[in-house]
Design a protein around this motif. Structure first.
Motif, short mmCIF file in Angstrom:
data_model
loop_
_atom_site.label_atom_id
_atom_site.label_comp_id
_atom_site.label_asym_id
_atom_site.label_seq_id
_atom_site.Cartn_x
_atom_site.Cartn_y
_atom_site.Cartn_z
N LYS A 158 37.38 41.58 44.43
CA LYS A 158 37.72 40.34 43.71
C LYS A 158 39.00 40.53 42.87
O LYS A 158 39.84 39.63 42.80
CB LYS A 158 36.56 39.92 42.82
N ASP A 162 42.19 38.27 43.23
CA ASP A 162 42.70 37.55 42.05
C ASP A 162 44.20 37.84 41.85
O ASP A 162 44.94 36.99 41.35
CB ASP A 162 41.92 37.95 40.80
N ALA A 192 31.55 33.79 42.84
CA ALA A 192 30.92 32.51 42.49
C ALA A 192 31.93 31.40 42.26
O ALA A 192 31.63 30.23 42.51
CB ALA A 192 30.05 32.69 41.25
N ASN A 193 33.12 31.74 41.78
CA ASN A 193 34.12 30.71 41.45
C ASN A 193 35.23 30.58 42.48
O ASN A 193 36.25 29.95 42.22
CB ASN A 193 34.73 31.01 40.07
N ASP A 194 35.04 31.21 43.62
CA ASP A 194 36.06 31.18 44.67
C ASP A 194 35.45 30.50 45.90
O ASP A 194 34.82 31.15 46.75
CB ASP A 194 36.52 32.61 44.99
N ARG A 198 33.63 32.00 49.39
CA ARG A 198 32.21 31.71 49.67
C ARG A 198 32.06 31.00 51.02
O ARG A 198 31.12 31.28 51.77
CB ARG A 198 31.62 30.88 48.53
N SER A 218 31.08 22.29 48.33
CA SER A 218 31.13 23.07 47.09
C SER A 218 30.55 24.47 47.23
O SER A 218 30.80 25.33 46.39
CB SER A 218 30.36 22.33 45.99
N GLN A 220 27.65 25.26 46.66
CA GLN A 220 26.54 25.44 45.72
C GLN A 220 25.20 25.34 46.47
O GLN A 220 25.09 24.64 47.48
CB GLN A 220 26.60 24.38 44.63
#
Length: 237
Positions: A158, A162, A192-194, A198, A218, A220
């Motif tokens: 990650k 980043d 989780a935020n990418d 995902r 999303s 999610q």
């Protein structure tokens, strides 16, 4: 725990020899233990959800809907424990990713008694067992330690992404690394935020997208699970 869609049986009758189902299961679910998520290159076994060793379930020994894939650790812990489908979450029926929380220390927390029973069923609630080599270096032998090790690799990956968020080649190589290591839920948690990563991970692990347990936009979790194969006692979470 990665939710999966097994899909319809490749044949119209039960398997006379359940081991014959292994090829199709691996093709549809990948070379990963359906419980602990480790990649198992060899000796991955056809796992009977409701154990064939119990008289009540012997008739299900060749039943496609009763199959998952299991490693030696999860299989040996589960053995002939009675699995009541209505009382425990299962990766082919429920959104087990949403019900379990993975953390950097290798622990897995569960949301509710059915998820807790799942962890106990296959021993994923066991504490870490420290194993040191001759030089005092910790060796990741048990599943807790292996989760910690993979978490570190995912965090490192990650950081690389980043630093180069637009590098699609790097992103693809991280997906290859995740496929090689297994532990889908750890990679999904770390990223989780990418959303792009995902999406790539969901597509890279066979049988995941089809489960319908992740929003297609999303990423999610979708709860309760869609249970696309309409399995008995599915969509409990």
């Amino acid at each position: 725990m990665r939710p999966v869609q097994r899909g319809a049986s490749p044949q119209t009758t039960d398997f006379a020899d359940y081991t014959d189902a292994k090829t199709e299961l691996v093709s549809r679910l990948g070379r990963y233990c359906s419980y602990c998520e480790r990649r198992v290159p060899t000796n991955l076994a056809v796992e009977h959800i409701q154990p064939k060793g119990l008289a009540a379930y012997r008739r299900l020994a060749g039943r496609w809907d009763n199959f998952l894939l299991g490693c030696v650790n999860c299989n040996s812990t589960k053995l002939n424990k009675d699995v009541v489908l209505a009382d425990v979450l299962l990766p082919d029926r429920d959104n087990t990713f949403a019900a379990l929380t993975y953390s950097a220390d290798g622990q897995i927390d569960s949301d509710g008694p059915m998820a807790t029973r799942l962890l106990s069923l296959v021993g994923l609630d066991k504490p870490i067992s420290l194993a040191l080599d001759a030089n005092g270096k910790q060796v990741a032998l048990d599943r807790v330690a292996q989760r910690m090790e993979v978490w570190g690799k995912a965090e490192s990956a990650k950081m690389d992404i980043d630093a180069q968020p637009d590098n699609s080649i790097l992103r693809q190589y991280v997906v290859y690394l995740a496929q090689a290591e297994g532990f889908f839920s750890i990679w999904m948690t770390v990223f989780a935020n990418d959303i792009d990563m995902r999406q790539r991970l969901i597509d890279a692990f066979p049988g995941t997208r089809g489960s319908g347990c992740f929003d297609p936009v999303s990423t999610q979790p979708v709860c309760p699970a869609l249970n696309p194969d309409q399995l008995q006692d599915g969509a409990k979470y």
